[in-house]
Design an enzyme around this catalytic site. Structure first.
Site, PDB file in Angstrom:
ATOM      1  N   TYR A   1      -3.076  12.172   3.183  1.00 17.80           N
ATOM      2  CA  TYR A   1      -3.586  11.264   4.231  1.00 17.80           C
ATOM      3  C   TYR A   1      -3.032  11.641   5.604  1.00 17.80           C
ATOM      4  CZ  TYR A   1      -5.671   8.140   0.774  1.00 17.80           C
ATOM      5  OH  TYR A   1      -6.455   7.620  -0.211  1.00 17.80           O
TER       6      TYR A   1
ATOM      7  N   ASP B   1       0.848  -1.182   0.000  1.00 18.75           N
ATOM      8  CA  ASP B   1       0.000   0.000   0.000  1.00 18.75           C
ATOM      9  C   ASP B   1       0.887   1.236   0.000  1.00 18.75           C
ATOM     10  OD1 ASP B   1      -3.107   0.563   0.400  1.00 18.75           O
ATOM     11  OD2 ASP B   1      -1.990   2.156   1.396  1.00 18.75           O
TER      12      ASP B   1
HETATM   13  O1  CP3 Z   1      -3.486  -4.771  -7.108  1.00 16.65           O
HETATM   14  C1  CP3 Z   1      -2.929  -3.689  -6.735  1.00 16.65           C
HETATM   15  O2  CP3 Z   1      -3.171  -2.604  -7.259  1.00 16.65           O
HETATM   16  C2  CP3 Z   1      -1.823  -3.807  -5.723  1.00 16.65           C
HETATM   17  C3  CP3 Z   1      -2.007  -3.348  -4.428  1.00 16.65           C
HETATM   18  C4  CP3 Z   1      -2.328  -1.927  -4.017  1.00 16.65           C
HETATM   19  C5  CP3 Z   1      -3.082  -1.673  -2.853  1.00 16.65           C
HETATM   20  N1  CP3 Z   1      -3.071  -0.337  -2.600  1.00 16.65           N
HETATM   21  C6  CP3 Z   1      -3.735  -2.712  -2.042  1.00 16.65           C
HETATM   22  C7  CP3 Z   1      -4.971  -2.342  -1.312  1.00 16.65           C
HETATM   23  C8  CP3 Z   1      -1.897  -0.688  -4.514  1.00 16.65           C
HETATM   24  C9  CP3 Z   1      -1.084  -0.371  -5.758  1.00 16.65           C
HETATM   25  C10 CP3 Z   1      -2.365   0.311  -3.608  1.00 16.65           C
HETATM   26  C11 CP3 Z   1      -2.063   1.747  -3.733  1.00 16.65           C
HETATM   27  C12 CP3 Z   1      -2.912   2.713  -3.023  1.00 16.65           C
HETATM   28  N2  CP3 Z   1      -3.358   2.672  -1.727  1.00 16.65           N
HETATM   29  C13 CP3 Z   1      -3.324   3.942  -3.579  1.00 16.65           C
HETATM   30  C14 CP3 Z   1      -2.977   4.416  -4.958  1.00 16.65           C
HETATM   31  C15 CP3 Z   1      -3.816   3.741  -5.979  1.00 16.65           C
HETATM   32  C16 CP3 Z   1      -5.187   4.304  -6.139  1.00 16.65           C
HETATM   33  O3  CP3 Z   1      -6.151   3.514  -5.999  1.00 16.65           O
HETATM   34  O4  CP3 Z   1      -5.323   5.491  -6.383  1.00 16.65           O
HETATM   35  C17 CP3 Z   1      -4.077   4.616  -2.612  1.00 16.65           C
HETATM   36  C18 CP3 Z   1      -4.751   5.955  -2.767  1.00 16.65           C
HETATM   37  C19 CP3 Z   1      -4.085   3.795  -1.434  1.00 16.65           C
HETATM   38  C20 CP3 Z   1      -4.720   4.064  -0.126  1.00 16.65           C
HETATM   39  C21 CP3 Z   1      -5.779   3.054   0.122  1.00 16.65           C
HETATM   40  N3  CP3 Z   1      -5.551   1.779   0.610  1.00 16.65           N
HETATM   41  C22 CP3 Z   1      -7.158   3.154  -0.174  1.00 16.65           C
HETATM   42  C23 CP3 Z   1      -7.844   4.398  -0.722  1.00 16.65           C
HETATM   43  C24 CP3 Z   1      -7.760   1.916   0.134  1.00 16.65           C
HETATM   44  C25 CP3 Z   1      -9.187   1.493  -0.105  1.00 16.65           C
HETATM   45  C26 CP3 Z   1     -10.002   1.320   1.095  1.00 16.65           C
HETATM   46  C27 CP3 Z   1     -11.049   0.242   0.861  1.00 16.65           C
HETATM   47  O5  CP3 Z   1     -11.077  -0.711   1.637  1.00 16.65           O
HETATM   48  O6  CP3 Z   1     -11.803   0.357  -0.128  1.00 16.65           O
HETATM   49  C28 CP3 Z   1      -6.731   1.074   0.620  1.00 16.65           C
HETATM   50  C29 CP3 Z   1      -6.893  -0.330   1.028  1.00 16.65           C
HETATM   51  C30 CP3 Z   1      -6.386  -1.322   0.066  1.00 16.65           C
HETATM   52  N4  CP3 Z   1      -5.139  -1.272  -0.488  1.00 16.65           N
HETATM   53  C31 CP3 Z   1      -7.069  -2.472  -0.418  1.00 16.65           C
HETATM   54  C32 CP3 Z   1      -6.168  -3.128  -1.265  1.00 16.65           C
HETATM   55  C33 CP3 Z   1      -6.361  -4.423  -1.993  1.00 16.65           C
HETATM   56  C34 CP3 Z   1      -8.497  -2.901  -0.074  1.00 16.65           C
HETATM   57  C35 CP3 Z   1      -8.704  -3.275   1.349  1.00 16.65           C
HETATM   58  C36 CP3 Z   1      -8.292  -4.662   1.805  1.00 16.65           C
HETATM   59  O7  CP3 Z   1      -8.252  -5.647   1.041  1.00 16.65           O
HETATM   60  O8  CP3 Z   1      -8.049  -4.765   3.021  1.00 16.65           O
END
Ligand code: CP3
Length: 353
Positions: free
Chosen positions: A155, A79
């Site tokens: 953030y 992340d």
């Molecule tokens: O498959 C992929 O893209 C690889 C993994 C990845 C994750 N986060 C895993 C994740 C990547 C490249 C990210 C980057 C990330 N994290 C960004 C930039 C990409 C974008 O979407 O703009 C940002 C803004 C974040 C911050 C973040 N982390 C957010 C906004 C969220 C979503 C919250 C939610 O639950 O909807 C996360 C959580 C997150 N990161 C998840 C995943 C698979 C989902 C929650 C989980 O499985 O626990």
């Protein structure tokens, strides 16, 4: 164990460099995650940061979409807040919400909470996951990534996802000196993390400035670009392609290119031909199917997929992707069909129109 590095001839790496490839390469941002039943089965409860700290789990989750979709690149399961969490800033990722910070960044004293990252000591699990993956992936390149300083700062300052970035902009404009020191530290953290991922075997990197589109071009240039440029310039000697991505960044595309990208990510709001007109031929493009279009009937999805390819007009510097991440409710079988369609498409040079 010595891993075999992916051939520089892989379609993904060639397209990143603007070179013709045997097919149009495709991968999806957020290809690993809740849209996959196999992910939901494996992931269980708890913070994503715990899953990231478990190399066998993070390795398997990264591989799931590669197996299912046959995509041309894997993206490390991690992340953008992994480095700040690892140095103890006090950030977690709440399911369904995103990064949350108990004590947001407010003043000069908070800089002390952002010490430099020592990847071998602070994020050994990331390094181990990358090494595992490179050994498993064979010819499929692994994409490493980091959050750009502006997006990570948003953030830390807001304390949670924001629509307005009011606190971030208040700090930026109200105390530009402190802002500069904050994003400079975040640049060093991103750079240390990216360099460690490449040293462990990642063959390209993406800098996610997901929320940069909240800024006007002059504010982007003054408050976001210098720190992102520091990260991208700091990667230049490693010779791996650098992708620079943001959402709602149509007006920022040339500035994001000038920050030092080999490939610019384009969201769905700017048609690809218009993005290339703005950017010129010197930089490759990634994108840009609307991630919500996959909920429409298949004919529409196919039309829109073809439209992206048609607007690219056979240019070799194109990696097909969504304009932003896969939405959690996406039916993965639709993405399977999108991959097949893109792969069946005549690659650069052989495009009929
Ligand atoms: O498959 C992929 O893209 C690889 C993994 C990845 C994750 N986060 C895993 C994740 C990547 C490249 C990210 C980057 C990330 N994290 C960004 C930039 C990409 C974008 O979407 O703009 C940002 C803004 C974040 C911050 C973040 N982390 C957010 C906004 C969220 C979503 C919250 C939610 O639950 O909807 C996360 C959580 C997150 N990161 C998840 C995943 C698979 C989902 C929650 C989980 O499985 O626990």
């Amino acid at each position: 164990m010595t891993a075999v590095p992916p051939s520089p001839e892989s379609p993904f790496l060639r397209a990143c460099r603007g070179l013709p490839a045997e097919r149009v390469p495709v991968w999806f941002m957020r290809q690993a995650g809740r849209s996959l039943p196999e992910y939901r089965r494996l992931r269980g409860e708890g913070s994503i940061l715990d899953a990231i700290r478990t190399p066998d789990l993070a390795t398997e989750i990264t591989l799931q979409p590669v197996r299912r979709y046959g995509v041309d690149a894997a993206i490390l399961y991690s992340d953008i807040v992994t480095p700040v969490a690892a140095i103890g800033f006090g950030v977690d990722v709440e399911p369904g919400v995103g990064p949350v910070v108990a004590e947001p960044f407010r003043c000069e004293a908070d800089l002390a909470r952002l010490r430099p990252l020592e990847p071998e000591a602070d994020t050994p699990y990331v390094i181990e996951t990358v090494r595992n993956l490179v050994a498993e992936l064979g010819d499929v390149p692994l994409l490493g990534f980091a959050g750009a300083p502006f997006t990570v700062a948003s953030y830390l300052v807001e304390g949670r996802p924001s629509r307005t970035y009011a606190a971030t902009k208040a700090l930026m404009h109200g105390n530009p000196g402190l802002w500069d020191r904050l994003v400079d530290r975040l640049a060093d953290l991103a750079l240390a993390s990216l360099r460690s991922q490449v040293a462990a075997g990642a063959s390209a990197v993406q800098l996610f400035d997901s929320w940069a589109g909240a800024l006007s071009p002059p504010d982007y240039e003054r408050f976001a670009k210098p720190a992102s440029a520091k990260v991208l310039a700091g990667m230049a000697d490693l010779g791996v392609p650098r992708i620079h991505f943001g959402v709602g960044t149509g007006e920022l595309l040339t500035l994001m290119r000038d920050a030092g990208a080999d490939m610019v990510g384009v969201d769905w709001r700017v048609p690809l031909d218009e993005a290339r007109r703005r950017l010129g031929d010197g930089v490759a493009l990634q994108g840009n199917l609307d991630p919500a279009v996959v909920f429409a009937p298949w004919d529409v999805v196919a039309d829109q997929t073809f439209d992206v390819l048609r607007r690219n007009a056979g240019h070799p510097g194109h990696v097909f992707n969504l304009g932003h991440g896969v939405l959690p409710d996406t039916d993965p079988t639709v993405l399977e069909r999108v991959v097949d369609l893109v792969h069946a498409h005549a690659p650069a040079g052989a495009h009929p129109g």
